[in-house]
Design an enzyme around this catalytic site. Structure first.
Site, short mmCIF file in Angstrom:
data_model
loop_
_atom_site.label_atom_id
_atom_site.label_comp_id
_atom_site.label_asym_id
_atom_site.label_seq_id
_atom_site.Cartn_x
_atom_site.Cartn_y
_atom_site.Cartn_z
N SER B 210 0.66 -1.42 -0.29
CA SER B 210 0.16 -0.13 0.02
C SER B 210 0.82 1.11 0.25
CB SER B 210 -0.54 0.07 1.33
OG SER B 210 -0.17 0.22 2.47
N ARG B 214 0.50 3.52 -2.94
CA ARG B 214 -0.53 4.32 -2.92
C ARG B 214 0.72 6.49 -3.63
NH1 ARG B 214 0.57 5.17 2.27
NH2 ARG B 214 -1.65 3.93 2.63
N ASN B 218 -0.56 7.57 -7.25
CA ASN B 218 -1.10 8.85 -7.46
C ASN B 218 -0.05 10.12 -7.75
OD1 ASN B 218 -2.88 10.60 -5.20
ND2 ASN B 218 -2.04 8.73 -4.12
#
Lengths: 156, 340
Positions: B210, B214, B218
């Site tokens: 994660s 992440r 993004n």
């Protein structure tokens, strides 16, 4: 988007940069910052202490001034007392001296009186005899009457 | 530059999303990949040269700049760059002290490295998407992705390094307690050991993935939007509302990069004059819009405004993502240090 060797390359690079930062960058900067913090804290402390010291010194000075004033007042008091004492003493002394001089003078006067009396006594017999000789018209036996006249003079 | 038909737009986007890969191709041997297919054929034993060079370059920039500040660090009044560095260091130190309660000298420098390095890598996103790739294309470099954090290898590489540290410190601090944590939670009974192990392992592995995905997600999405907005320039270049005909007259179908540089320089000059106070802000906006409209028509004008808007918003995203990566790393390491 393929997963390949870049993954391990990045891991190694990452480890190297973290090591570098940990070894050469972070401790130096954080130490400098902490040292500065300590310096500033010390400075503030010193300023506080100086302020307190100043206050203490001022208090002390005021106290000392008060004490000195008191002392001065005491000294003046004492001096005044001493002065009046000296004046009193001088007065007494003068009085005593005066008395003594008076007594001495009186004694001298007494002495003079006595001497005058002695002289009078000494001369009164002769004078009385001379007077009596004149009155009686002849010589009086000096030896016979001397005792009589001396006796008279002693009664003076 | 891509033309106006959908196929070449797709090509343009895919070209922008392709790394410069060096590896061992089963047929052509060691060398740079000349297409996405060749890059895929290289498999695992290949390396993204652009990602590595940009990330190493930016990491070195971070190290050198901070080393310069560290060399000049003193206990007097800090000025200039040292002041800036100290602000960052203090910010990181505060964040680490807030969430990390163990005793480990490595965590704070680690957090600083992660924050600044990822911030710098993300910052590359703000450069115009075509600027460096087109310039490098002139020197013969076919592919170039200048934002290392849009490469999952980079973000997952960092996340895996963090994961290794998590495991290392878990064993170092807790020893057998770590094994117990994996096997006896959340159900504290021997019969549940397989279930516990499964759940805890999934939870443990989810952390680095994660963490890495992440950041990657993004940045990739942000880059994608920049590229999509950039396709509007491309569309405008072919069919400029005002000067499309002029383009065709001058350059034919293919607009020269030089033309864009001239427009870019003109807009920069106008903005520079405004910063120096030579012309008013209103005139600056009007002139910039006029240049953009002349350069690429209304599409390019709209595209320029959108690029600008998204870039402003993206400043927030890149800082936030760098911060989140750092904080989560610190939190994960803090959990590894907590002895129950």
């Amino acid at each position: 988007m393929n997963i390949n060797l870049t993954l391990f390359g990045q891991m190694v690079t990452f480890a190297f940069f973290v090591w570098f930062c940990m070894k050469f960058v972070w401790p130096v900067i954080i130490d400098a910052m902490e040292a500065r913090q300590k310096k500033i804290a010390d400075g503030l402390d010193a300023a506080d202490r100086a302020l307190r010291d100043l206050e203490l010194a001022q208090n002390k000075a005021t106290d000392q001034m008060k004490e000195a004033k008191q002392e001065a007042a005491g000294i003046i008091d004492q001096a005044n007392k001493r002065a009046s004492q000296i004046v009193d003493e001088a007065k007494n002394q003068a009085r005593a001296e005066g008395d003594r001089i008076k007594v001495a003078a009186e004694a001298e006067i007494e002495q003079e009186i006595n001497r005058a009396k002695e002289e009078l006594r000494a001369s009164v017999a002769g004078l009385a005899l001379a007077g009596a000789e004149k009155v009686l018209g002849h010589a009086i036996d000096d030896k016979a009457h001397r005792a009589l006249v001396d006796n008279l003079a002693a009664q003076l | 530059m891509a033309g106006e038909n959908p196929a070449s737009t797709t090509e343009y986007i895919q070209h922008h999303l392709q790394n410069l890969v060096y590896g061992n191709h089963p047929e052509h041997g060691w060398g740079f990949a000349h297409s996405a297919q060749e890059a895929a054929d290289m498999g695992f034993w290949a390396i993204h040269v652009d990602s590595m060079l940009w990330s190493i370059g930016l990491g070195s920039l971070f190290c050198l700049m901070f080393l310069r500040a560290a060399k000049k660090a003193h206990t007097g009044v800090p000025t200039g760059w040292l002041n800036c560095v100290e602000m960052i260091v203090e910010f990181i130190d505060g964040a680490v002290k807030d969430s990390f309660h163990g005793r480990n000298k490595m965590v704070a420098p680690l957090a600083l490295t992660i924050f600044v390095w990822i911030f710098l890598m993300n910052l590359m996103d703000l450069l115009p998407v075509d600027l460096i790739p087109s310039l490098l294309a002139l020197t013969g470099v076919e592919y170039q992705k200048i934002v290392p954090s849009t490469d999952p290898n980079v973000t997952l590489g960092m996340a895996l390094a963090v994961f290794i540290m998590m495991i290392y410190y878990s064993f170092k601090i807790k020893g057998g307690g770590f094994v117990k944590e994996l096997t006896m939670h959340p159900f504290n009974h021997w019969a549940f050991i397989p279930v516990n192990l499964f759940m805890e392992t999934v939870g443990l592995l989810a952390k680095p993935f994660s963490l890495g995905l992440r950041l990657f997600g993004n940045m990739y999405a942000g880059e994608m939007i920049f590229i999509l907005i950039a396709t509007m320039f491309a569309a405008g270049a072919g069919a400029g509302f005002i000067s499309g005909g002029l383009h065709a007259e001058l350059f034919g179908e293919q607009t020269s990069a030089l033309f864009w540089l001239v427009i870019f320089a003109l807009v920069c000059t106008v903005c520079g004059l405004n910063l120096k106070g030579k012309i008013s802000t209103g005139k600056t906006v009007l002139l910039s819009m006029a240049f953009m409209a002349i350069g690429g028509g209304l599409f390019a004008l709209g595209g320029g405004l959108m690029q600008w808007g998204w870039a402003v918003f993206h400043i927030l995203v890149i800082t936030l993502q760098a911060f989140i990566f750092m904080v989560l790393t610190v939190v994960y390491l803090s959990m590894a240090h907590e002895d129950h």
